[in-house]
Design a protein around this motif. Sequence first.
Motif, PDB file in Angstrom:
ATOM      1  N   ARG A 837       0.875  -1.186   0.000  1.00 45.25           N
ATOM      2  CA  ARG A 837       0.000   0.000   0.000  1.00 45.25           C
ATOM      3  C   ARG A 837       0.903   1.224   0.000  1.00 45.25           C
ATOM      4  N   THR A 839       1.138   5.254   0.125  1.00 45.60           N
ATOM      5  CA  THR A 839       0.307   6.371   0.598  1.00 45.60           C
ATOM      6  C   THR A 839       1.105   7.667   0.578  1.00 45.60           C
ATOM      7  N   SER A 844      -3.915   7.136  -1.625  1.00 49.68           N
ATOM      8  CA  SER A 844      -3.328   5.842  -1.310  1.00 49.68           C
ATOM      9  C   SER A 844      -3.799   4.817  -2.343  1.00 49.68           C
ATOM     10  N   LEU A 845      -2.954   3.881  -2.698  1.00 44.66           N
ATOM     11  CA  LEU A 845      -3.394   2.791  -3.584  1.00 44.66           C
ATOM     12  C   LEU A 845      -2.542   1.557  -3.327  1.00 44.66           C
ATOM     13  N   GLN A 846      -3.068   0.441  -3.814  1.00 48.38           N
ATOM     14  CA  GLN A 846      -2.314  -0.822  -3.714  1.00 48.38           C
ATOM     15  C   GLN A 846      -1.609  -1.061  -5.039  1.00 48.38           C
ATOM     16  N   VAL A 847      -0.396  -1.546  -4.954  1.00 50.58           N
ATOM     17  CA  VAL A 847       0.352  -1.794  -6.185  1.00 50.58           C
ATOM     18  C   VAL A 847       1.320  -2.952  -5.949  1.00 50.58           C
ATOM     19  N   GLU A 868      -1.706   3.102 -15.206  1.00 51.16           N
ATOM     20  CA  GLU A 868      -2.419   1.968 -14.629  1.00 51.16           C
ATOM     21  C   GLU A 868      -1.458   1.140 -13.777  1.00 51.16           C
ATOM     22  N   PRO A 869      -1.545   1.117 -12.453  1.00 50.26           N
ATOM     23  CA  PRO A 869      -2.480   1.862 -11.636  1.00 50.26           C
ATOM     24  C   PRO A 869      -2.123   3.363 -11.615  1.00 50.26           C
TER      25      PRO A 869
END
Length: 898
Positions: A837, A839, A844-847, A868-869
């Motif tokens: 994660r 942040t 915040s995003l998961q990658v 993407e993402p």
Amino acid sequence: MGLKPATNPDVEAVAIELSIDGKSVTAKDGVSLYDVISSTGKIIPAMCYHYTFDPFGSCGMCLVMQEGKKAPVRSCTAKATAGMIIRTEGDDLFQARKKAVEKHLSVHPLDCPVCDADGHCELQDMAFQHGVTNLANAKQKFIPEDTRSPVLDFNMNRCIACAECINVCKDVLMIDALQFMKKGGFNQVVPKGDLALSCEFCGDCLAVCPVGAITNKFSKYLYKPWQMKKTTTTCNYCGDGCQMHLETKDAEVVRVTSPLSWKNKWGDRADTGKGHGGLCVRGRFGFEYIDSAARVKQPLLRKGNQLVEVPWLEAMHQVVEQFSEIRRKHGSDAIAGLITARCTNEELYLFQKLMRTGFRTNQVDSSARYGHLNFVHASRHALGIGRSPNDWEDLTKAKAIIVIGSNITETNPLTAVRIKEAIRVYHAQVVVIDSTATNMAKLASHPVLIKHGTEGLVIDGLVKATLELGLIDEDTTGKYPKAFEALKAAVAHVSLEQVAARTGMSVEALKTTAAIFAESPRSIILCAEGIVRQPDGYQNVLKLIDLAWVTGKLGQPGCGVNTVTEEPNEQGAVDMGVAPEFLPGQAPFNDQVARDRFAKAWDVTLPAAGSGANLVEILKGCKSGKIRALYVVGENPLATLPASMEVRAALDRLELLVVQDPFLTDTARMAHAVLPACTSAEKDGTFTNLEGRVLRVREAMDPIGESLPDWHIMTAMANALGCQWEYESSNDIQAEIMKLLPGYYNLGQPRKVVPTVDRYLSNGYAVEVAGRYRAPASSDVKSQRPYGLLMGQTLYHSGKMSTEAPGLIKIAPNTGRLWMNPQDMKQLAVSEGGKVRLTSDRGSLQVAVQSDQSVAPQTCFFPEHFNEPPVKDLMSVQVDPTTGVPSFKRIGVTIEKA
Ligand code: SF4
Ligand code: SF4
Ligand code: SF4
Ligand code: FES
């Protein structure tokens, strides 16, 4: 072997006399005898020779007779010495060379009909030239083809073991990805370790291979050389401006070849200072975007929720009507325009002219705003010159180079080759200062890994170390004693120990770098994305100029502070006046004399002095509703800028969004009208490269579908708006530019620019410099988040355009993964492909992650070409108060195992 070059800028080789075919010839002692012979205009066969690297001496073709020797001598590996008596012709030599050809053919398959090199093969040419008819001894090798690389195939049955591929890769490119290996009884070229080829995929080995042993996967079996039309043009990927041959068959681009070729093997190694004629992977293998199926082939108009294909007349009629209506109702400043620096100079010139004289607005900007304008403004302000002062030859022959904030092998690979030549041939000391372990750092004499976002502090340390060590040039500083005192006072508080603690660059390294730079006779600074695309970019360039000033390097031959341009025509965009602050020729928009000159030339009243808006202001204007119509040529702000800029919301409010582009970009999908534009392969014009060299762009093929050159569309639009433009070709536009900016084209040579510091150092410098060496304003340095997230360019891509080239996507697809240092991954207990994660203060995003040794600990990297993402949306934007440049490529983040 050290044969080349026999001279360097500091040591002139002794001149000698020798005799060639009875004529006395003057040469430099110690150069290859072959070079001396070819410099007389006499070309003798040579299959393993190329002037760009040291001779190898394997083919046995360059034989000559030297008086006093019984057997023929290989002229490529023999050094020219005084008094030599050489004969290059005669039946004995002809027979000896013929024997050499027969020997090569005895282990070469006769598969010419299906060989890519058929008709473009040195072995064929030599067999023909020497009347080789007896092929009875030809022996097949039956070596399986190595097809593991994504771009090249290796057919070692055809290899003549000339080593040109190995030598260009090792000597010129310093990549060293190939080797000979004895396999199946034959010496074969294999990728290092006989693994799948893992290299920069520049294809220079393919270019110099004199036979069909290395072939191009993208064009294999598609052509015979004589079926192709070859157009020499300029690459459209980066600001290096490499010359290339676009080879087309009917309406298809089949391949790209380079001036570097086995066919072009005679020359002086010293001339490679201006470039070796090769290409990088983008230039050579990134051409498939040109005739991509994804091209927009017809104009599109929004009807309801859909973009619908319409004829050109209908599209232009509607666009012009709407622009005119908006202007009637809301005035000229309800209209703005953005253009990409991938357009030609002629188009950029027309664009600003259209905005200023057709729409009567000064709300106009280009992609040079993303960073290059930081450099231009700083350099103009301090030195009066709006571009880099040094050319490739200066870089090659520099004795000291500081590369700061630049992953140059990725962004500008052929400029990087110049630095490599400076290292290898001229033994330059190269200091690479970066927060990434760049490829250039691995080759540099002084690699320095710093903490992310601390480039500005490092420069403070370098200036301080220079003053502390007394490395100043007293002549230069003595002329401006007040300015010098002010600079000393400005850095008085800077402590080298503190700089070292905050940046990770030791006090010793700061001092050594300062000394290398100050003490060398030719010292160059090269700064790029890590400076000009970051907060404080403008101030940091000024600090580099301070460093060059106190060490006496400003205006000295072969010295200066330089930058690189990531897009092919960023310099041209600025020079053509595509910025609210500039008219063409970088004349200040508010300068009355310049305004009068252009108003007279264009026969209009210009938009008011002080009016105008840059990229960020234009987007703000769209969002507030002040700007109601936006004309976007080749730009894609929606895909480029982070979410915090609220580009979607800004574009959503527009009454009219017109996008002119070869592709249906993210921005184009939101448009009311999409006008299909050609790529640079389908039009004529010029680009101005990072050296200030104006280079020809030539039409290699007819426009795809109904697309048209940008200049053509702009001319039609201007005339529909009531202008009376009579341009029928890009030459007509060029003629107008030549009148307004005499000397701009300068026959392809960079115009010499001479920095002048007098006005700058005598007026207000003391006040200005007093605040320059404060702690940086950049929030990422102060961020409490432990990691630095960096976004940037990779070697295989350029902006979003390269993502339309299947070849480049095949080499470097979007893995959707964040690059991390293996140590950090271990600490977080995440494995390859595992998720984290990420942040920032923005979200915040998961990658998923992948390990990469070049990423420094405590940083992570995501390629800016892919959304993407949507990692870019974690970025915040800081706008430089002086230059309006938005920085959004670095931010503090926390990373947790997901
Ligand atoms: S493609 Fe370029 S880097 Fe790769 S092996 Fe060939 S010359 Fe070397
Ligand atoms: S592959 Fe081509 S360039 Fe390389 S050694 Fe063989 S023939 Fe020469
Ligand atoms: S270095 Fe730049 S201009 Fe040269 S081939 Fe590569 S992308 Fe094109
Ligand atoms: S060119 Fe001299 S041996 Fe090949």
